[in-house]
Enzyme design. Structure first.
Site, PDB file in Angstrom:
ATOM      1  N   TYR A 134      -7.944  54.137  72.337  1.00 54.52           N
ATOM      2  CA  TYR A 134      -6.854  53.216  72.913  1.00 54.52           C
ATOM      3  C   TYR A 134      -7.743  53.165  74.595  1.00 54.52           C
ATOM      4  CZ  TYR A 134      -3.790  53.152  69.458  1.00 54.52           C
ATOM      5  OH  TYR A 134      -3.528  52.377  67.744  1.00 54.52           O
ATOM      6  N   LYS A 256     -12.560  47.894  66.783  1.00 47.82           N
ATOM      7  CA  LYS A 256     -11.392  47.727  65.919  1.00 47.82           C
ATOM      8  C   LYS A 256     -10.316  46.678  66.010  1.00 47.82           C
ATOM      9  CE  LYS A 256      -8.340  50.718  62.878  1.00 47.82           C
ATOM     10  NZ  LYS A 256      -7.239  50.475  63.501  1.00 47.82           N
ATOM     11  N   HIS A 280      -4.090  46.734  61.525  1.00 45.12           N
ATOM     12  CA  HIS A 280      -3.279  47.493  62.258  1.00 45.12           C
ATOM     13  C   HIS A 280      -2.574  48.450  61.438  1.00 45.12           C
ATOM     14  CE1 HIS A 280      -3.367  49.993  66.045  1.00 45.12           C
ATOM     15  NE2 HIS A 280      -2.991  50.809  65.668  1.00 45.12           N
ATOM     16  N   ARG A 283       0.997  47.872  60.461  1.00 47.84           N
ATOM     17  CA  ARG A 283       2.048  48.429  61.566  1.00 47.84           C
ATOM     18  C   ARG A 283       2.151  48.270  62.654  1.00 47.84           C
ATOM     19  NH1 ARG A 283       2.880  53.766  60.102  1.00 47.84           N
ATOM     20  NH2 ARG A 283       2.865  55.013  62.129  1.00 47.84           N
ATOM     21  N   SER A 312      -6.812  48.500  55.570  1.00 47.74           N
ATOM     22  CA  SER A 312      -5.714  47.904  55.362  1.00 47.74           C
ATOM     23  C   SER A 312      -5.710  48.013  54.175  1.00 47.74           C
ATOM     24  CB  SER A 312      -5.124  46.604  56.390  1.00 47.74           C
ATOM     25  OG  SER A 312      -5.303  47.524  57.685  1.00 47.74           O
ATOM     26  N   GLY A 313      -4.691  49.119  53.090  1.00 46.44           N
ATOM     27  CA  GLY A 313      -4.651  47.979  51.916  1.00 46.44           C
ATOM     28  C   GLY A 313      -5.675  49.119  50.703  1.00 46.44           C
ATOM     29  N   VAL A 314      -6.388  49.950  51.527  1.00 47.05           N
ATOM     30  CA  VAL A 314      -7.263  50.346  50.005  1.00 47.05           C
ATOM     31  C   VAL A 314      -6.647  51.730  49.513  1.00 47.05           C
ATOM     32  CG1 VAL A 314      -9.431  51.265  49.916  1.00 47.05           C
ATOM     33  CG2 VAL A 314      -9.222  49.668  51.788  1.00 47.05           C
ATOM     34  N   ARG A 315      -6.550  51.634  48.164  1.00 49.53           N
ATOM     35  CA  ARG A 315      -5.670  52.298  47.957  1.00 49.53           C
ATOM     36  C   ARG A 315      -7.065  52.916  46.335  1.00 49.53           C
ATOM     37  NH1 ARG A 315      -4.038  52.363  51.729  1.00 49.53           N
ATOM     38  NH2 ARG A 315      -1.763  52.772  52.069  1.00 49.53           N
TER      39      ARG A 315
END
Length: 390
Positions: A134, A256, A280, A283, A312-315
């Protein structure tokens, strides 16, 4: 049958185990998103809307998930995305996840806001280590932090650019989440219903942001973690600043938090080694496009010459196959890894990766694609793209 770590078959199973293991306020800190959580839901539904069209009569007897990533062969198109405050879920969670990644030959990306120091990770996790940065208002501190990362011999720097201010995470606000935790009666009662977590927390104390311990952003009653991070962030950071930071770092660099094709094109012109497509995890900006939709748009705009990473969203392992088919060099996970570590420490973190790699390999075989390159070139995505046509 009672659900346990040993018989958990999916990331959904591990999420459920984490929900039972953790106090509600801790689980919701991990699981939740910003505001109405529209983007959080969209990240998952985008994957669900993509259809695969398998190829047949190809030799898939020896499937190979390995793929180049930032110039080095990786065992799979998978990596661990950066996460802050992991030891809030379980002491040592950062290190458990880093060691699991090393054991399976995939990169681990440590967060600036990690609750384990970068030096500790470097000493104890013998694998591919990247550091997520950051950019902070105190630019001298940022320069010193980069020097620490180089001194610990991290392979790559991942500069996050989508967080000029912390998102409004209403679950955290309602639950009174802060570090250090300011206990409420509701926290105590909830913790007593989860004695394993409570005993570990009491034994180890409140986690601290070890990589920014010397940076004092000030404090205030009721600050959530997101707001505390937001007080430190450099909202004036620009493309020119990024170019100077790249020169200071001098090694592999990833940016990123990119979703717009014009931004991606400008980053490519700067010679950035890889672009990480991310919102993110839903979030921060609620209402942002899903990462998978952004991936498709960036790949169409940039072509195959720029490495793209997505989170984000990979399950499911099949989500990795879908992401690769839509242009990703690799997909990253965060929450799933922390669910596993929260439930079972080292063993739990490894279980998450093994489930996803097994599913990914199974999916590529069933798609008739024996290699990752074959997924990219095999035309296995249906004509229907991630965004539905209304």
């Amino acid at each position: 049958m009672t659900l346990t770590l040993d018989n958990a078959l999916s990331i959904a199973d591990l999420r459920e185990l984490a929900r039972r293991t953790l106090p509600r306020f801790v689980f919701e800190f991990i699981d939740g998103g910003a505001e109405d959580e529209i983007t959080l839901a969209a990240n998952r539904s985008a994957f669900e809307r993509v259809a695969l069209v398998p190829r047949v009569l190809n030799d898939v007897s020896t499937p190979d998930l390995s793929t180049p990533l930032l110039g080095t062969r990786s065992s799979a198109p998978l990596l661990i995305a950066p996460m802050g405050s992991c030891t809030f879920a379980r002491p040592g969670a950062d290190l458990s996840i880093a060691k699991a990644a090393a054991a399976r030959g995939i990169p681990y990306v440590q967060s600036t806001m990690s609750t384990t120091s970068l030096e500790t990770i470097a000493r104890h996790a013998d694998g591919r280590l990247w550091f997520q940065l950051y950019t902070l208002k105190d630019r001298d501190f940022t320069r010193k932090l980069i020097d620490r990362v180089r001194g610990a011999d991290f392979e790559a720097l991942v500069v996050t650019v989508d967080l000029a201010v912390g998102g409004k995470r209403e679950r955290d606000l309602r639950n009174g989440i802060a570090i250090p935790l300011k206990p409420r009666v509701s926290h105590v009662l909830d913790a007593l219903r989860h004695p394993g977590w409570a005993m570990r927390y009491a034994r180890n104390g409140s986690p601290q942001f070890e990589n920014v311990r010397d940076l004092d952003p000030g404090d205030g009653a009721g600050l959530t973690i997101a707001h505390k991070v937001g007080k430190m962030l450099d909202a004036a950071f620009s493309f020119d600043d990024l170019a100077r930071l790249r020169d200071q770092w001098g090694r592999r660099i990833v940016v990123k938090g990119v979703q717009h094709p014009a931004d991606a094109a400008r980053l490519a012109s700067l010679g950035i080694d890889a672009i990480w497509v991310s919102n993110h995890g839903g979030r921060q900006l609620d209402g942002a496009q899903s990462s998978l939709e952004s991936l498709h748009a960036l790949h169409r705009a940039l072509g195959a010459g720029v490495e793209l990473i997505i989170d984000s969203g990979v399950r499911r392992g099949v989500d990795i196959v879908k992401a690769v088919a839509l242009g990703a060099q690799a997909a990253a996970i965060a929450r799933p890894a922390l669910f596993g570590a929260a439930v079972g420490g080292d063993e739990g973190a490894l279980r998450v990766i093994d489930i996803l790699l097994d599913e990914a390999q199974r999916a590529m075989v069933l798609c008739g694609t024996p290699t990752v390159d074959a997924i990219r070139s095999g035309d296995v995505i249906a004509a229907t793209r991630p965004r539905d046509q209304d």
